[in-house]
Design an enzyme around this catalytic site. Structure first.
Site, mmCIF file in Angstrom:
data_model
loop_
_atom_site.group_PDB
_atom_site.id
_atom_site.type_symbol
_atom_site.label_atom_id
_atom_site.label_comp_id
_atom_site.label_asym_id
_atom_site.label_seq_id
_atom_site.Cartn_x
_atom_site.Cartn_y
_atom_site.Cartn_z
ATOM 1 N N ASP A 1 -4.590 2.778 -1.764
ATOM 2 C CA ASP A 1 -4.678 1.753 -2.796
ATOM 3 C C ASP A 1 -4.659 2.393 -4.177
ATOM 4 O O ASP A 1 -4.048 3.447 -4.367
ATOM 5 C CB ASP A 1 -5.951 0.928 -2.567
ATOM 6 C CG ASP A 1 -5.761 -0.550 -2.889
ATOM 7 O OD1 ASP A 1 -5.657 -0.878 -4.081
ATOM 8 O OD2 ASP A 1 -5.705 -1.360 -1.947
ATOM 9 N N HIS B 1 -8.661 -2.793 -7.870
ATOM 10 C CA HIS B 1 -8.225 -3.318 -6.578
ATOM 11 C C HIS B 1 -8.730 -2.471 -5.408
ATOM 12 O O HIS B 1 -9.293 -2.988 -4.435
ATOM 13 C CB HIS B 1 -6.694 -3.404 -6.554
ATOM 14 C CG HIS B 1 -6.133 -4.139 -5.388
ATOM 15 N ND1 HIS B 1 -5.818 -3.524 -4.201
ATOM 16 C CD2 HIS B 1 -5.813 -5.452 -5.215
ATOM 17 C CE1 HIS B 1 -5.318 -4.411 -3.358
ATOM 18 N NE2 HIS B 1 -5.303 -5.597 -3.951
ATOM 19 N N SER C 1 -4.751 -9.071 0.382
ATOM 20 C CA SER C 1 -5.361 -7.738 0.326
ATOM 21 C C SER C 1 -6.807 -7.798 0.793
ATOM 22 O O SER C 1 -7.262 -6.958 1.587
ATOM 23 C CB SER C 1 -5.318 -7.195 -1.098
ATOM 24 O OG SER C 1 -4.017 -6.870 -1.496
#
Length: 363
Positions: free
Chosen positions: A114, A146, A308
């Site tokens: 990520d 994120h 996600s």
């Protein structure tokens, strides 16, 4: 189900000889696991699909007083993480009951591919065993937000009087930064990240990223991971379309769609059986965020939505399952087979919504 699917407890009259008891169990091919001599009770093992048949056959033998299912007595781990009450997704997938089947294992490693991870976050600190940066960013730390959010859902510290509870409880985390500080990464970087994670002992690879464009190099990387016994969990994408999204659409990956609180598909989530395998919570999910300024505009903890986030729930559950059964093929199959049928099962997604407790009972 609140009993073990492959065990029975059988009690016999006091006068029945041990030789006759062993003879009965031998006839039924049910090995003895344990016994309580004080009241002539034996715990035996059987195939799950034969459980009820064996129970009925045993009850017909002379000398059998009663046959019981071996129920589950739960130790009642109640998370003391102060924000747990806001983690609707963890509650939805029956995590608290699952955590009384297993607390997971530190031997299981989840690679988060990520934007990096804030490794100094108090709910993550000490869990990250390695960090590798494949991007042009000057650091493997998360300046986007994120990656830290994904890591928290899957594996934040649990029952530590801090923040949230991670689904996997005890797995170690591998911070593999393949997306830059703007949340973008090249196919080659992602492929190298997959190979790196595999070569460094990852058991689960979380891929909360993707593209509508297929790549032979990425496909080779996920095949390499599968060949090495690594589970790949990938997000189905946020285009609100039945549009193939890679690497999720590759058969080597478990593809995850996002759900609302009421088990309906999130308005942004991609969909389509059979390429989307299953679904998990993905709307307004609370998790960890970098303790410094980042692209989300939130720090420490915050809410984000997406496939996600749904993917991270599945990765955390996969880690729990691997702590009970290290066979990745069995875990992969049971992840799908133990889902809850919801609206859209078989059309929007091949299987339904994950249920952590049921999955752990059957792995």
């Amino acid at each position: 189900m609140n009993y073990l699917p492959n065990r029975l407890m059988v009690s016999f009259i006091p006068t029945l000889s041990r030789n006759r008891i062993l003879e009965i169990f031998d006839m039924l091919n049910t090995p003895i696991i344990d016994e309580i001599q004080e009241f002539n009770t034996y715990t035996i093992s059987t195939e799950p699909h034969l459980l009820n048949i064996i129970a009925k056959r045993l009850s017909n033998f002379y000398g059998v007083k009663h046959v019981d299912y071996d129920g589950i007595m739960e130790a009642q781990l109640i998370p003391n993480d102060p924000l747990f009450k806001y983690q609707w997704g963890a509650l939805k997938i029956n995590s608290t009951r699952a955590w009384n089947v297993t607390r997971g294992s530190t031997l299981v490693k989840i690679a988060i591919l990520d934007t990096g991870i804030n490794t100094r976050h108090p709910d993550i600190y000490g869990k990250v065993i390695l960090s590798k940066n494949f991007t042009l960013s000057p650091t493997s730390q998360d300046l986007n937000g994120h990656g830290t959010h994904i890591a928290g859902i899957a594996a934040a510290m649990t029952r530590n009087d801090v923040g949230i509870a991670g689904i996997g409880i005890n797995p170690k985390i591998m911070n593999v930064k393949v997306l830059d500080d703007n949340g973008q990464g090249s196919f080659s970087d992602v492929a190298r990240g997959i190979v790196y994670a595999v070569n460094n002992g990852a058991n689960v690879i979380n891929l909360s990223c993707g593209s509508v464009t297929s790549s032979t190099v990425i496909q080779n990387a996920v095949q390499y991971a599968q060949d090495k016994g690594v589970l790949l969990i990938a997000s189905a994408g946020n285009a609100a379309a039945n549009q193939l999204f890679y690497p999720a659409a590759y058969p080597q990956c478990i593809s995850v769609a996002a759900l609302e609180r009421n088990d309906t598909i999130a308005p942004f989530s991609n969909f389509g059986a059979p390429w989307v395998d299953l679904a998990a919570p993905g709307v307004s999910i609370l998790s960890t965020l970098p303790t410094q300024e980042n692209k989300t505009g939130q720090t420490d903890y915050g809410y984000l939505s997406g496939t996600s986030q749904a993917t991270a729930f599945v990765s955390g559950l996969a880690a729990l399952m691997l702590s009970l059964n290290p066979n990745p093929n069995i875990v992969r199959n049971k992840l799908k087979a133990t889902t809850v049928n919801i609206d859209g099962t078989g059309t929007l997604y091949q299987n339904g919504r994950i249920n952590a407790y049921i999955a752990l009972l059957h792995v």
